[in-house]
Design an enzyme around this catalytic site. Structure first.
Site, PDB file in Angstrom:
ATOM      1  N   ASP A 101      82.782 106.243  -1.762  1.00  0.00           N
ATOM      2  CA  ASP A 101      83.532 106.528  -0.538  1.00  0.00           C
ATOM      3  C   ASP A 101      82.892 107.673   0.255  1.00  0.00           C
ATOM      4  OD1 ASP A 101      85.535 106.308   1.310  1.00  0.00           O
ATOM      5  OD2 ASP A 101      87.111 107.164   0.061  1.00  0.00           O
ATOM      6  N   ARG A 116      82.366 109.263   6.998  1.00  0.00           N
ATOM      7  CA  ARG A 116      82.433 110.705   7.290  1.00  0.00           C
ATOM      8  C   ARG A 116      81.048 111.346   7.260  1.00  0.00           C
ATOM      9  NH1 ARG A 116      86.896 111.637   3.036  1.00  0.00           N
ATOM     10  NH2 ARG A 116      86.450 109.426   2.736  1.00  0.00           N
ATOM     11  N   TRP A 117      80.210 110.873   6.364  1.00  0.00           N
ATOM     12  CA  TRP A 117      78.839 111.396   6.285  1.00  0.00           C
ATOM     13  C   TRP A 117      78.140 111.170   7.630  1.00  0.00           C
ATOM     14  CZ3 TRP A 117      73.953 109.421   7.013  1.00  0.00           C
ATOM     15  CH2 TRP A 117      72.888 110.164   6.504  1.00  0.00           C
ATOM     16  N   ARG A 144      78.909 104.870  12.163  1.00  0.00           N
ATOM     17  CA  ARG A 144      79.358 104.666  10.781  1.00  0.00           C
ATOM     18  C   ARG A 144      78.367 103.846   9.956  1.00  0.00           C
ATOM     19  NH1 ARG A 144      84.366 105.430   9.193  1.00  0.00           N
ATOM     20  NH2 ARG A 144      84.232 103.636   7.830  1.00  0.00           N
ATOM     21  N   HIS A 153      76.609 103.768   5.890  1.00  0.00           N
ATOM     22  CA  HIS A 153      76.529 102.681   4.904  1.00  0.00           C
ATOM     23  C   HIS A 153      75.063 102.448   4.493  1.00  0.00           C
ATOM     24  CE1 HIS A 153      80.710 102.022   5.362  1.00  0.00           C
ATOM     25  NE2 HIS A 153      80.650 101.503   6.572  1.00  0.00           N
ATOM     26  N   SER A 184      86.055  95.871  -0.254  1.00  0.00           N
ATOM     27  CA  SER A 184      87.367  95.494  -0.793  1.00  0.00           C
ATOM     28  C   SER A 184      87.990  94.388   0.052  1.00  0.00           C
ATOM     29  CB  SER A 184      88.301  96.710  -0.816  1.00  0.00           C
ATOM     30  OG  SER A 184      88.807  96.956   0.482  1.00  0.00           O
ATOM     31  N   THR A 185      89.005  93.751  -0.510  1.00  0.00           N
ATOM     32  CA  THR A 185      89.712  92.689   0.231  1.00  0.00           C
ATOM     33  C   THR A 185      90.394  93.269   1.469  1.00  0.00           C
ATOM     34  OG1 THR A 185      91.496  93.006  -1.382  1.00  0.00           O
ATOM     35  CG2 THR A 185      90.128  91.069  -1.674  1.00  0.00           C
ATOM     36  N   LEU A 197      70.869  97.178 -18.330  1.00  0.00           N
ATOM     37  CA  LEU A 197      72.114  97.571 -17.654  1.00  0.00           C
ATOM     38  C   LEU A 197      72.685  96.424 -16.815  1.00  0.00           C
ATOM     39  CD1 LEU A 197      73.046 100.848 -16.031  1.00  0.00           C
ATOM     40  CD2 LEU A 197      73.031  98.874 -14.528  1.00  0.00           C
ATOM     41  N   ARG A 248      85.175 108.604  -8.139  1.00  0.00           N
ATOM     42  CA  ARG A 248      85.394 108.352  -6.709  1.00  0.00           C
ATOM     43  C   ARG A 248      84.862 109.541  -5.925  1.00  0.00           C
ATOM     44  NH1 ARG A 248      90.140 105.464  -3.332  1.00  0.00           N
ATOM     45  NH2 ARG A 248      89.136 105.666  -1.318  1.00  0.00           N
ATOM     46  N   SER A 294      92.896 102.711  -4.505  1.00  0.00           N
ATOM     47  CA  SER A 294      92.607 101.734  -3.450  1.00  0.00           C
ATOM     48  C   SER A 294      92.406 100.310  -3.990  1.00  0.00           C
ATOM     49  CB  SER A 294      91.368 102.173  -2.657  1.00  0.00           C
ATOM     50  OG  SER A 294      91.588 103.427  -2.071  1.00  0.00           O
ATOM     51  N   GLU A 320      88.942 107.390 -17.964  1.00  0.00           N
ATOM     52  CA  GLU A 320      88.971 108.777 -17.482  1.00  0.00           C
ATOM     53  C   GLU A 320      88.574 108.763 -16.007  1.00  0.00           C
ATOM     54  OE1 GLU A 320      90.004 111.369 -19.198  1.00  0.00           O
ATOM     55  OE2 GLU A 320      90.386 110.083 -20.922  1.00  0.00           O
TER      56      GLU A 320
HETATM   57  C1  FPP Z   1      83.529 103.512   1.861  1.00  0.00           C
HETATM   58  O1  FPP Z   1      83.181 104.520   2.777  1.00  0.00           O
HETATM   59  C2  FPP Z   1      82.394 102.641   1.664  1.00  0.00           C
HETATM   60  C3  FPP Z   1      82.393 101.303   1.860  1.00  0.00           C
HETATM   61  C4  FPP Z   1      83.587 100.548   2.288  1.00  0.00           C
HETATM   62  C5  FPP Z   1      81.176 100.520   1.675  1.00  0.00           C
HETATM   63  C6  FPP Z   1      80.366 100.939   0.512  1.00  0.00           C
HETATM   64  C7  FPP Z   1      79.080 100.247   0.564  1.00  0.00           C
HETATM   65  C8  FPP Z   1      77.906 100.812   0.229  1.00  0.00           C
HETATM   66  C9  FPP Z   1      77.777 102.167  -0.292  1.00  0.00           C
HETATM   67  C10 FPP Z   1      76.669 100.015   0.323  1.00  0.00           C
HETATM   68  C11 FPP Z   1      76.822  98.699  -0.377  1.00  0.00           C
HETATM   69  C12 FPP Z   1      75.536  98.163  -0.712  1.00  0.00           C
HETATM   70  C13 FPP Z   1      75.358  97.020  -1.371  1.00  0.00           C
HETATM   71  C14 FPP Z   1      74.034  96.695  -1.817  1.00  0.00           C
HETATM   72  C15 FPP Z   1      76.443  96.079  -1.678  1.00  0.00           C
HETATM   73  P1  FPP Z   1      83.966 104.593   4.141  1.00  0.00           P
HETATM   74  O2  FPP Z   1      83.269 103.756   5.127  1.00  0.00           O
HETATM   75  O3  FPP Z   1      85.400 104.232   3.927  1.00  0.00           O
HETATM   76  O4  FPP Z   1      83.821 106.106   4.478  1.00  0.00           O
HETATM   77  P2  FPP Z   1      84.891 107.023   5.220  1.00  0.00           P
HETATM   78  O5  FPP Z   1      86.115 107.029   4.333  1.00  0.00           O
HETATM   79  O6  FPP Z   1      84.211 108.343   5.273  1.00  0.00           O
HETATM   80  O7  FPP Z   1      85.139 106.416   6.564  1.00  0.00           O
END
Ligand code: FPP
Length: 254
Positions: A34, A38-39, A47, A51, A79-80, A145, A202, A210, A221
């Protein structure tokens, strides 16, 4: 209260100087990645840039987890509920698996990593499904893995589907209600074949599940960090495992 969940700088640095106990590495780590949005916002970027950066972290985490002896790594990639995001963001997220796999599949192969997907594939675009299936197929004989992507995954959806199917099986007489036990439920979930996660991580300071692996995380844990996913480093993974190693798991006993 928050201090009980978040590590302090002191604990952090102290932990990083203590070697991990190689006999107590979590077998299965699940991560809610997550904080990408914000990053990006913090850097004045769109945004999707978050990602993209978040995707780059995956490889490093896979390699470090593997090196430390983790056997299963489940990553919550979509997520769904994430369909509620703007279409441009959803479209971008749906392209990430193929981007990631087209670049990283040879390395995953070399490292003997086995790829798996956990989620409802029926709503995913065909280009996403094809890319993931190709990776699943091509790594199916690997014995290292297991990298499990939760893609269009929602725990409640998973449980509802499982209950529907179980209801049908009872109605058709193929199972009896008395046959249902915890093992059967686990086997009927999308995580069938994987042990329950020992450790849930998380990032980004949010302290909630979530809709992630609600059944499977019953005795895991939890470790939360304020670090945003694109900034997540090897040292954070090590810190999470350190904290895990200090916990006493009692599974309801004394
Ligand atoms: C949550 O951050 C992140 C996601 C919903 C997407 C996570 C996906 C990746 C890290 C890349 C996936 C890569 C592959 C190969 C499947 P957010 O967007 O909710 O962040 P925020 O809460 O700061 O807005």
């Amino acid at each position: 209260m928050i201090d009980r969940f978040f590590h302090t700088e002191d604990v952090n640095s102290e932990n990083n100087n203590t070697p991990l106990d190689p006999h107590n590495i979590p077998t299965h780590i699940a991560i809610i990645m997550d904080g990408n949005g914000r990053w990006a916002k913090n850097k004045g970027l769109p945004r999707i840039a978050g990602h993209r950066e978040g995707m780059k972290v995956i490889n490093k985490v896979v390699e470090k987890a593997d090196e430390l002896g983790v056997k299963y790594l489940t990553l919550y990639a979509f997520s769904t509920e994430n369909w509620k995001r703007p279409k441009t963001e959803v479209d971008f997220l749906m392209k990430l698996p193929e981007r990631f796999l087209s670049k990283e599949l040879p390395k995953l192969q070399k490292n003997n990593v086995k790829v798996r997907i956990m989620g409802d594939e029926s709503l995913l675009p065909s280009h996403t499904v094809q890319a993931v299936r190709k990776a699943v197929e091509e790594t199916s004989d690997n014995t290292g893995l297991l990298l499990n992507f939760a893609l269009n995954y929602g725990s409640r959806h998973e449980l509802v589907q499982m209950m529907k199917k179980t209801g049908e099986d009872i109605a058709s007489g193929s199972i009896n209600p008395e046959d249902i036990d915890e093992e059967m439920v686990s086997k009927r979930l999308l995580s069938n074949g994987l042990p329950d996660p020992d450790l849930l991580i998380r990032t980004s300071g949010e302290i909630r599940l979530s809709n992630f692996m609600l059944w499977q995380l019953a005795y895991s844990e939890f470790w939360f960090t304020e670090v945003l996913w694109p900034d997540f480093k090897d040292k954070d993974l090590i810190e999470a495992i350190h904290t895990f190693q200090q916990r006493k798991r009692r599974y309801g006993g004394v």
